[in-house]
Design an enzyme around this catalytic site. Structure first.
Site, PDB file in Angstrom:
ATOM      1  N   GLY A  68       1.675   2.376  10.893  1.00  0.00           N
ATOM      2  CA  GLY A  68       2.654   3.431  10.874  1.00  0.00           C
ATOM      3  C   GLY A  68       3.661   3.671  12.114  1.00  0.00           C
ATOM      4  O   GLY A  68       4.181   4.723  12.482  1.00  0.00           O
ATOM      5  N   ASN A 122       0.751  -1.275  -0.077  1.00  0.00           N
ATOM      6  CA  ASN A 122      -0.019  -0.061  -0.071  1.00  0.00           C
ATOM      7  C   ASN A 122       1.040   1.399  -0.014  1.00  0.00           C
ATOM      8  O   ASN A 122       1.500   1.550   0.990  1.00  0.00           O
ATOM      9  CB  ASN A 122      -0.851   0.055   1.292  1.00  0.00           C
ATOM     10  CG  ASN A 122      -2.038   1.245   1.359  1.00  0.00           C
ATOM     11  OD1 ASN A 122      -1.886   1.794   0.339  1.00  0.00           O
ATOM     12  ND2 ASN A 122      -2.219   1.465   2.430  1.00  0.00           N
ATOM     13  N   TRP A 123       0.931   1.961  -0.958  1.00  0.00           N
ATOM     14  CA  TRP A 123       1.913   3.038  -1.131  1.00  0.00           C
ATOM     15  C   TRP A 123       1.431   4.109  -0.799  1.00  0.00           C
ATOM     16  O   TRP A 123       1.977   5.301  -0.390  1.00  0.00           O
ATOM     17  CB  TRP A 123       2.025   3.410  -2.810  1.00  0.00           C
ATOM     18  CG  TRP A 123       3.115   2.417  -3.458  1.00  0.00           C
ATOM     19  CD1 TRP A 123       3.800   1.341  -2.953  1.00  0.00           C
ATOM     20  CD2 TRP A 123       3.565   2.371  -4.746  1.00  0.00           C
ATOM     21  NE1 TRP A 123       4.623   0.934  -3.824  1.00  0.00           N
ATOM     22  CE2 TRP A 123       4.602   1.453  -4.980  1.00  0.00           C
ATOM     23  CE3 TRP A 123       3.454   3.324  -5.778  1.00  0.00           C
ATOM     24  CZ2 TRP A 123       5.023   1.057  -6.093  1.00  0.00           C
ATOM     25  CZ3 TRP A 123       3.793   2.887  -6.978  1.00  0.00           C
ATOM     26  CH2 TRP A 123       4.740   2.052  -7.315  1.00  0.00           C
ATOM     27  N   LYS A 124       0.111   4.399  -0.340  1.00  0.00           N
ATOM     28  CA  LYS A 124      -0.617   5.309  -0.023  1.00  0.00           C
ATOM     29  C   LYS A 124      -0.438   6.672  -0.826  1.00  0.00           C
ATOM     30  O   LYS A 124      -0.254   6.537  -1.966  1.00  0.00           O
ATOM     31  CB  LYS A 124       0.119   5.823   1.803  1.00  0.00           C
ATOM     32  CG  LYS A 124      -0.402   4.343   2.739  1.00  0.00           C
ATOM     33  CD  LYS A 124      -0.151   4.707   4.090  1.00  0.00           C
ATOM     34  CE  LYS A 124      -0.440   3.323   4.860  1.00  0.00           C
ATOM     35  NZ  LYS A 124      -0.336   3.683   6.178  1.00  0.00           N
ATOM     36  N   HIS A 139     -10.075   1.698   4.364  1.00  0.00           N
ATOM     37  CA  HIS A 139      -8.690   1.919   5.199  1.00  0.00           C
ATOM     38  C   HIS A 139      -9.012   2.816   6.336  1.00  0.00           C
ATOM     39  O   HIS A 139      -9.502   3.730   6.165  1.00  0.00           O
ATOM     40  CB  HIS A 139      -7.636   2.380   4.303  1.00  0.00           C
ATOM     41  CG  HIS A 139      -6.322   2.286   4.819  1.00  0.00           C
ATOM     42  ND1 HIS A 139      -5.827   3.367   5.771  1.00  0.00           N
ATOM     43  CD2 HIS A 139      -5.398   1.309   4.656  1.00  0.00           C
ATOM     44  CE1 HIS A 139      -4.486   2.922   6.148  1.00  0.00           C
ATOM     45  NE2 HIS A 139      -4.331   1.842   5.684  1.00  0.00           N
ATOM     46  N   GLU A 187      -7.221   5.236   7.383  1.00  0.00           N
ATOM     47  CA  GLU A 187      -7.012   6.549   7.139  1.00  0.00           C
ATOM     48  C   GLU A 187      -8.063   7.470   6.504  1.00  0.00           C
ATOM     49  O   GLU A 187      -8.528   8.629   6.528  1.00  0.00           O
ATOM     50  CB  GLU A 187      -5.945   6.647   6.250  1.00  0.00           C
ATOM     51  CG  GLU A 187      -4.670   6.378   7.341  1.00  0.00           C
ATOM     52  CD  GLU A 187      -3.299   5.760   6.623  1.00  0.00           C
ATOM     53  OE1 GLU A 187      -3.069   5.702   5.277  1.00  0.00           O
ATOM     54  OE2 GLU A 187      -2.298   5.383   7.467  1.00  0.00           O
ATOM     55  N   SER A 220       2.637  -2.328  10.468  1.00  0.00           N
ATOM     56  CA  SER A 220       4.061  -2.177  11.050  1.00  0.00           C
ATOM     57  C   SER A 220       4.557  -3.541  10.502  1.00  0.00           C
ATOM     58  O   SER A 220       5.467  -4.146  11.266  1.00  0.00           O
ATOM     59  CB  SER A 220       4.253  -1.792  12.459  1.00  0.00           C
ATOM     60  OG  SER A 220       3.932  -0.634  12.514  1.00  0.00           O
ATOM     61  N   GLU A 238      -6.356  -4.669  10.126  1.00  0.00           N
ATOM     62  CA  GLU A 238      -5.443  -3.678  10.515  1.00  0.00           C
ATOM     63  C   GLU A 238      -5.630  -2.868  11.620  1.00  0.00           C
ATOM     64  O   GLU A 238      -6.342  -1.864  11.776  1.00  0.00           O
ATOM     65  CB  GLU A 238      -5.081  -2.690   9.497  1.00  0.00           C
ATOM     66  CG  GLU A 238      -4.841  -3.103   8.051  1.00  0.00           C
ATOM     67  CD  GLU A 238      -3.981  -2.240   7.080  1.00  0.00           C
ATOM     68  OE1 GLU A 238      -2.856  -2.404   6.865  1.00  0.00           O
ATOM     69  OE2 GLU A 238      -4.496  -1.342   6.912  1.00  0.00           O
ATOM     70  N   GLY A 292       2.332  -1.309   4.323  1.00  0.00           N
ATOM     71  CA  GLY A 292       2.458   0.203   4.002  1.00  0.00           C
ATOM     72  C   GLY A 292       3.983   0.863   3.999  1.00  0.00           C
ATOM     73  O   GLY A 292       4.617   0.361   2.721  1.00  0.00           O
TER      74      GLY A 292
END
Ligand code: PGA
Length: 260
Positions: free
Chosen positions: A179, A17-19, A101, A103, A219, A173, A240
């Protein structure tokens, strides 16, 4: 080798997941660096990239690597300035889409009901939805994880049929692990993945619960890969931060081969 996974005939899956990272040019550089590192790997690799990089990634990555988006709108087209429809993603080269997600839930106020509409639309396109669920720190501390996951799963998957579940994946998640460099412990992951399967069994049936891939995200790094990959009930990873560097992502993929 994890005997259980081998006997179940499941294939471990590693998803990046490159975000909101990497321009088209940066994506091209990444592809050139990653390709030789994963050329001999058998583990399936999926990469969720920004909208602008979907087309380039589809053209430049080998066909064996699935490309995905990180969000989409629930409508098929129309007056929704700034939004992107599933059919557009499909035509640009996406095979799957991350939905729900944390975020998106946190910064863009996405609710389970809205995510549900997106899931139904993605399945119609068709794009494979990778539904993200997970509890926050407070919820974990007050031992409400299972309750939170149950609400998320029941609402987000409302109206999804058993047949459609064959094209859907789930990522557990925990928000406090995303992160932060603090991955959940294998014990907790095992327990929570089992809870998710029980909820799915309740909603659908045992076969569907068994077959639905449940990935872990939060993570994941090269140093936690082996332990988490061999944890019972973990069918793959959503990575991520550690997916942004081709070397570290390739290392995670290579270490995951042991559980194929
Ligand atoms: P992380 O992110 O690996 O940086 O924790 C995972 C994710 O948000 O999908």
């Amino acid at each position: 080798m994890d005997k259980v996974k081998k006997e179940q005939g499941k294939r471990f899956l590693v998803v990046a997941n490159w975000k909101m990272n990497k321009t088209i040019r940066e994506a091209e550089k990444y592809i050139e660096e990653l390709k030789p590192l994963i050329a001999d790997l058998k583990v399936p690799i999926w990469i969720a990239v920004p909208y602008t990089a979907i087309h380039t990634c589809r053209e430049k990555f080998p066909a064996t690597i699935a490309i995905g988006a990180q969000n989409m709108n629930d409508a098929s087209s129309g007056a929704f300035t700034g939004e992107v429809a599933g059919v557009m993603l499909k035509e640009a080269g996406a095979d799957f889409v991350l939905l729900g997600h944390s975020e998106r839930r946190q910064y863009f106020h996405e609710t389970d009901e809205f995510i549900n509409k997106k899931i139904l639309r993605a399945l119609e396109v068709p794009l494979k939805p990778l539904l993200c669920v997970g509890e926050g720190f407070e919820e974990r501390e007050t031992k409400r994880t299972k309750e939170v996951l149950e609400t998320q799963l029941k609402t987000c998957l409302k109206g999804v049929t058993k047949e459609q579940m064959e094209n859907l994946l789930i990522a557990y998640e925990p928000i406090w692990a995303i992160g932060t460099g603090k991955a959940a412990t294998p014990e907790r992951v095992k327990e929570t993945h089992a809870d998710i399967r029980t909820i799915l069994e309740d909603m659908f049936d045992q076969t569907t619960a068994f077959r639905t891939p449940i990935l872990y995200g939060g993570s994941v790094s090269a140093s936690t890969t082996e332990e988490l990959a061999s944890t019972e009930g973990v069918d793959g990873f959503l990575v991520g931060t550690a997916s942004l560097d081709p070397q570290s992502f390739a290392k995670i993929a290579a270490l995951s081969e042991n559980v194929l």
